[in-house]
Design an enzyme around this catalytic site. Structure first.
Site, PDB file in Angstrom:
ATOM      1  N   GLU A  60       0.810  -1.213   0.000  1.00 49.79           N
ATOM      2  CA  GLU A  60       0.000   0.000   0.000  1.00 49.79           C
ATOM      3  C   GLU A  60       0.846   1.266   0.000  1.00 49.79           C
ATOM      4  OE1 GLU A  60      -0.629  -2.612   1.931  1.00 49.79           O
ATOM      5  OE2 GLU A  60      -2.629  -3.269   1.306  1.00 49.79           O
ATOM      6  N   HIS A 129     -11.163  -4.816   8.375  1.00 47.61           N
ATOM      7  CA  HIS A 129     -12.116  -4.902   7.274  1.00 47.61           C
ATOM      8  C   HIS A 129     -13.412  -4.155   7.575  1.00 47.61           C
ATOM      9  CE1 HIS A 129      -9.393  -8.286   6.659  1.00 47.61           C
ATOM     10  NE2 HIS A 129      -9.744  -8.282   5.384  1.00 47.61           N
TER      11      HIS A 129
END
Lengths: 325, 391
Positions: A60, A129
């Site tokens: 990322e 999540h």
């Protein structure tokens, strides 16, 4: 008008932006061949090629850093962060580089990077999540932070964000990806990106929200209406900059305000709203600005997340309490 | 896909080097820099091995491996079913196809060794000795689960079994494993830390940072990359500039090797070599196990990125079937034995699912129990706006 899910509206918005401007690129983990975990970029690599829809390694920080480099040379990269919690490895690049480059270059460079983040809970997926990390970014000057809540806004706001000369952190309400609504894909006569919108007019109390919680607030407003209370719901849409005028106009009228978001209340975005509304509407307020949101715990297990997420009961309870002050 | 291991037990046994005295703490001697001659034992896969000569496996051991592999297989199949029945929330990543790697790796560890894994870890928990009932209950989010329902499928954690976590974010566990190995090193025991990860992890910064530290500080850590060829849906060759992932060890002068992850004995041998080297010499190791992923990335992934040919080829790579065939050929697993073991592990898994289903969900009153060590006064904990918690 076309009926689209929120996810498909994003997909169509991205497609339109890529059609309109060859400098628009999409990057991210599994965005190409797979079409993204939530299929937001489905079919785009097939149509625009691997050079414009780029499957990246799992990195990322590297993805955002690379996007910054591309933007420095005139591209408009749209980065997909697969899940909210996965943005944390990229926070370094976002805060120390992406937000600062304009200042560093004294305005000579533009950073038209969009960082798309599916956010929020409601899918039973615990930490990493289900998170709502918006305030880490609203606190950082140099970033624009927006959150869509419905298909029509998803379609327009993603295109407006891509067109923005500044970096935009774009929050997508992942549990609303499958919600359907009419979207006018023929017009570009949109609400400005950073304008809030009254999504349900009312007279008695103002409920402010954004992203996935807006729908819950609308449901709460319907329920309150049945009990004889007129609730005005405002979808903030943009968290930084904040459209404070729309907010204060409403609270001046109603005299009561409840803020609702999924993120933890403590040091949450509602704190900023409460402070600003207090400053601007002090003599009009019938009660303190109340906040409804997540608790100060790590995101809880799937079986009790319904207690963590703001629901009708907690919103209506707060609404009631603004009348009992 | 199924490359031969870069070292064989026989070769390593013949070249056993004397074990170094294990350091317990104190400053590390800097490694020679690029301008200095490199010690011959730090050149990646060519390093001589310090293998523990292994006695031949008994039939009981081999059948035991098969049984564990089948337990993982049946457990995962049952979990997939439960997921489609909405018994399991969120996401669910299965070890289907990884059974030989799971069992082989765990067979190389002592019960006192530490294990870090990623989110694809149900099988590791089982093979580390945690009961199928407690693992299944965790998947179901129940309070009888390994983590009392707080972890779910991706975050199994059992300090007693020395499973120091499944980690739901790629690469999150790798620096932690280096830290745990540093703690072992400071404390002076001979425990080993094994850190399992997927191929995609090798692209993330934490992988580099942790392996560098582990090598620099001579940490007793074994990093295991389970290479199933796909980071979610992206092929290794499309995400790794050096797709032979074990070669990354060379960047840290870390001994490293690749093993056929569908061969349980080969995995066990390769892992034992790595683990015992870490144990006796306090040196890290990078092991790559090439092991197929029979299904999608998670239960909800239809794996559309795979061609029909690729999917067909997977059937041949199935390690459970392969192991059964081998044992049958060797005359130590009769069809009756196989059926009996299958019936036993299936019953164990069904019982686990029934246990999970009958178990209570975590009580909402526990919401604040695990955030801080001591109660935190004030509004962070109980908000006046929240009637559920007004008491």
């Amino acid at each position: 008008m076309t009926t689209l899910t929120l996810g498909k509206a994003l997909n169509e918005g991205l497609r339109k932006a890529m059609d309109d401007d060859p400098k628009v690129l999409i990057m991210g983990e599994d965005v190409g061949k797979l079409g993204g975990v939530f299929r937001i970029t489905d079919g785009l690599q097939k149509d625009f090629g691997e050079e414009r829809v780029i499957d990246t390694p799992l990195a990322e920080s590297g993805i955002v850093g690379t996007a910054i480099g591309l933007a420095l040379r005139g591209y408009r990269p749209v980065v997909e962060i697969q899940f909210d919690g996965f943005v944390f490895p990229a926070v370094d690049q976002i805060i120390t580089q992406l937000a600062k480059m304009r200042m560093r270059s004294l305005g000579k460079v533009e950073l038209p990077v969009v960082v798309r983040i599916p956010c929020g809970g409601g899918i039973g997926a615990v930490e990493h999540h289900s998170e709502s990390p918006e305030v880490y970014f609203t606190h950082t000057a140099g970033l624009r932070v927006v959150a869509c809540s419905n298909p029509a806004d998803a379609y327009s706001m993603i295109q407006q964000s891509i067109a923005s000369p500044d970096p935009v952190v774009f929050f997508e309400p992942k549990r609303r990806y499958w919600d359907k609504a009419d979207v006018d894909t023929e017009t570009a006569d949109w609400t400005p990106l950073h304008a809030a919108r009254v999504v349900r007019p009312g007279d008695d109390v103002t409920v402010l929200s954004y992203g996935p919680a807006v729908k819950t607030c609308l449901e709460a407003a319907v329920a309150a209406g049945e009990e004889g209370r007129s609730v005005e719901v405002i979808d903030l849409r943009s968290l930084n900059p904040l459209d404070i005028e729309t907010v204060t106009a409403s609270v001046h009228r109603t005299g009561r305000c409840v803020v609702v978001h999924e993120a933890a209340v403590f040091s949450g975005y509602g704190a900023e709203l409460a402070a600003r509304i207090t400053e601007r509407c002090f003599y009009r307020l019938e009660a303190p600005v109340l906040r409804v949101g997540g608790f100060s715990t790590p995101y809880p297990p799937s079986r009790i997340e319904d207690h963590y997420l703001p629901d009708l009961d907690r919103i209506l309870d707060a609404v009631d309490r603004t009348f009992g002050w | 896909m199924a490359e031969t291991p870069t070292r064989s037990a026989a070769r390593s046994a013949g070249e056993a080097a004397p074990a170094r005295a294990r350091r317990s703490r104190g400053p590390r001697t800097p490694r020679p820099g690029p301008g200095l001659p490199q010690p011959p034992d730090t050149a990646g896969a060519e390093a001589p091995d310090t293998a523990v000569p292994a006695a031949p496996d008994t039939a009981g051991t081999l059948v035991g491996f098969y049984r564990q592999m089948l337990l993982v297989r049946r457990f995962e199949e049952r979990a997939a079913r439960a997921y489609t029945e909405a018994k399991i929330g969120g996401y669910c990543h299965l070890n289907l196809g990884e059974e030989a790697t799971v069992v082989g790796l765990m067979a190389a560890l002592r019960p006192t060794d530490y294990l870090f894994t990623n989110y694809r870890e149900h099988g590791y928990a089982l093979a580390k000795g945690i009961g199928a009932d407690r693992v299944m209950a965790e998947l179901y989010g129940r309070s009888t689960g390994v983590s009392k329902g707080w972890g779910g499928s991706m975050h199994l954690f059992d300090a007693e079994a020395r499973l120091l976590g499944g980690y739901g974010i790629v690469g999150g566990q790798v620096p932690l494993a280096a830290g745990a190995a540093l703690a072992v090193s400071y404390k002076g025991g001979d425990d080993v830390v094994m850190c399992q990860m997927g191929d995609g992890t090798t692209a993330i910064g934490g992988f580099h940072e942790a392996l560098n530290i582990a090598a620099l500080w001579d940490l007793p850590a074994v990093f295991v990359v389970v290479n199933n060829g796909l980071g979610m849906g992206t092929a290794v060759e499309r995400s790794a500039a050096e797709p032979e992932l074990w070669k990354r060890g060379a960047a840290y002068r870390m001994a490293s090797a690749r093993v056929d992850g569908t061969d349980v004995v080969a995995v066990r041998d390769a892992a034992r070599l790595a683990v015992e080297r870490a144990r006796s010499e306090s040196r890290p190791y990078l092991l790559e196990a090439v092991s197929p992923r029979l299904k999608g990335h998670s239960v909800v992934d239809p794996a559309r990125y795979r061609s029909k040919e690729e999917k067909d080829a997977l059937k041949d790579a199935d390690p459970v079937a392969r192991t059964a065939r081998r044992l049958a050929d060797a005359g130590i697993l009769s069809p009756e034995d196989r059926d009996r073991i299958d019936a036993e592990v299936t019953a164990e898994v069904e019982a686990a699912a029934a246990f999970a289903d009958a178990s209570p969900q975590p009580d909402v009153s526990t919401l604040f129990d695990y955030t801080y060590a001591t109660p935190v006064a004030g509004e962070q904990r109980r908000l006046p706006a929240d009637p559920v918690f007004r008491s």
